[in-house]
Scaffold this active site. Structure first.
Site, mmCIF file in Angstrom:
data_model
loop_
_atom_site.group_PDB
_atom_site.id
_atom_site.type_symbol
_atom_site.label_atom_id
_atom_site.label_comp_id
_atom_site.label_asym_id
_atom_site.label_seq_id
_atom_site.Cartn_x
_atom_site.Cartn_y
_atom_site.Cartn_z
ATOM 1 N N GLU A 21 0.840 -1.212 0.000
ATOM 2 C CA GLU A 21 0.000 0.000 0.000
ATOM 3 C C GLU A 21 0.870 1.255 0.000
ATOM 4 O OE1 GLU A 21 -2.736 1.338 -0.345
ATOM 5 O OE2 GLU A 21 -4.402 -0.013 0.095
ATOM 6 N N ASP A 201 -10.168 0.710 -4.265
ATOM 7 C CA ASP A 201 -9.088 0.868 -3.290
ATOM 8 C C ASP A 201 -8.421 2.225 -3.533
ATOM 9 O OD1 ASP A 201 -6.827 0.331 -1.494
ATOM 10 O OD2 ASP A 201 -7.444 -1.752 -1.614
#
Length: 294
Positions: A21, A201
């Site tokens: 991430e 996302d």
């Protein structure tokens, strides 16, 4: 009709992250940074030399922003920290939430004003446990509440629009902002409605105002026009795409983090590139991320 593109890129890092991430690019050093949140790792890739480093962390962290040549702002489960690049040491900067709330940081990005938007979520992704905060020179303002999995935080090129999503709900939201401060000046509306194909996302917004969204579970990055139209899908060779980032000296390339969090043993055996960092292999009209202003 939206364009559909097969993957034409390359692997930037084959160090598999359980939850890759927060990718970001530092143009001054030609370096890509990203996190393995659950593995408590900060990854570094210098593009000029090809040198890669993995920095173990004492906490879960998810967002990095340049401050200056010597320091970075890091969002962690213990609040915002200032990282000294040379030593790797951390100094506490701002507490977002009390530790007893049991939350961690998730998605975030710096607005053109130098303020940070940062989302929090429960360690077990409890419903409604998180929030999105605006942090400007250490002053913290909560701007979205009752959010479960904050993602897709990014801003239009003029700084007058902010985007975010609660991945659990699936709508990508649009919020009018004061372009000088990055604070909201109106109510959020739906920019892209929830769909059946994976969950939204992380996102970035390019120099033309198009939003690029990683689609968790769909193995893709979707591109949306400023009016919300879906214009293209770019495949990624693994299911759980988590966040895109512009990189390169002209910000004309796109990196994508991925993950294997939640994958079964069978899924991991068949999805062998899960958790890798990819170059999407296309030319984009990207933007370099602003520095955070202390």
């Amino acid at each position: 009709m939206s364009e559909i593109h097969d993957f034409a890129g390359t692997i930037l890092s084959d160090h598999a992250s359980e939850l890759g991430e927060g990718p970001t690019y530092d143009a001054a050093t030609d370096t890509l940074w990203w996190f393995n949140i659950l593995g408590k790792e900060l990854h570094e890739l210098n593009l000029a030399s090809g040198a890669r480093r993995v920095h173990p962390l004492p906490f879960k962290a998810s967002v990095l922003a340049r401050i200056d040549a010597d320091r970075q702002l890091i969002a962690t489960e213990q609040g915002l920290m200032i990282r000294d690049i040379a030593s790797g040491g951390f100094t506490p900067y701002v507490e977002l939430e009390p530790a007893h709330m049991g939350n961690r940081s998730n998605d975030g990005r710096v607005h053109a004003s130098g303020a940070l938007w940062i989302g929090t979520m429960g360690l077990k992704a409890q419903n409604g446990a998180g929030s999105i905060y605006h942090v400007a020179k250490g002053a913290v303002t909560r701007i979205v509440t009752g959010i479960s999995i904050p993602n897709s935080i990014c801003f239009s090129p003029d700084g007058a629009t902010g985007y975010y999503t609660d991945t659990r709900i699936g709508n990508i939201m649009r919020l009018p902002l004061d372009a000088e401060t990055g604070l909201p000046v109106g109510e959020a509306t739906v920019f892209v409605p929830a769909g059946a194909d994976g969950g939204p996302d992380g996102s970035v917004c390019d120099a033309d105002g198009y939003l690029w969204n990683a689609r968790w579970g769909a193995g893709a990055v979707d591109r949306y026009a400023p009016d919300g139209r879906h214009v293209a899908r770019y495949s990624v060779p693994t299911s759980r795409a988590s966040c895109p980032a512009f990189f390169g000296k002209s910000a004309d390339r796109m990196a994508v983090t991925t993950a294997y969090e939640g994958a079964s043993a069978d899924e991991r055996a068949s999805d062998t590139k899960a958790g890798f960092l990819f170059d999407l292999g296309i030319t984009v009209n990207g933007r370099v991320e602003p520095a955070y202003r202390l």
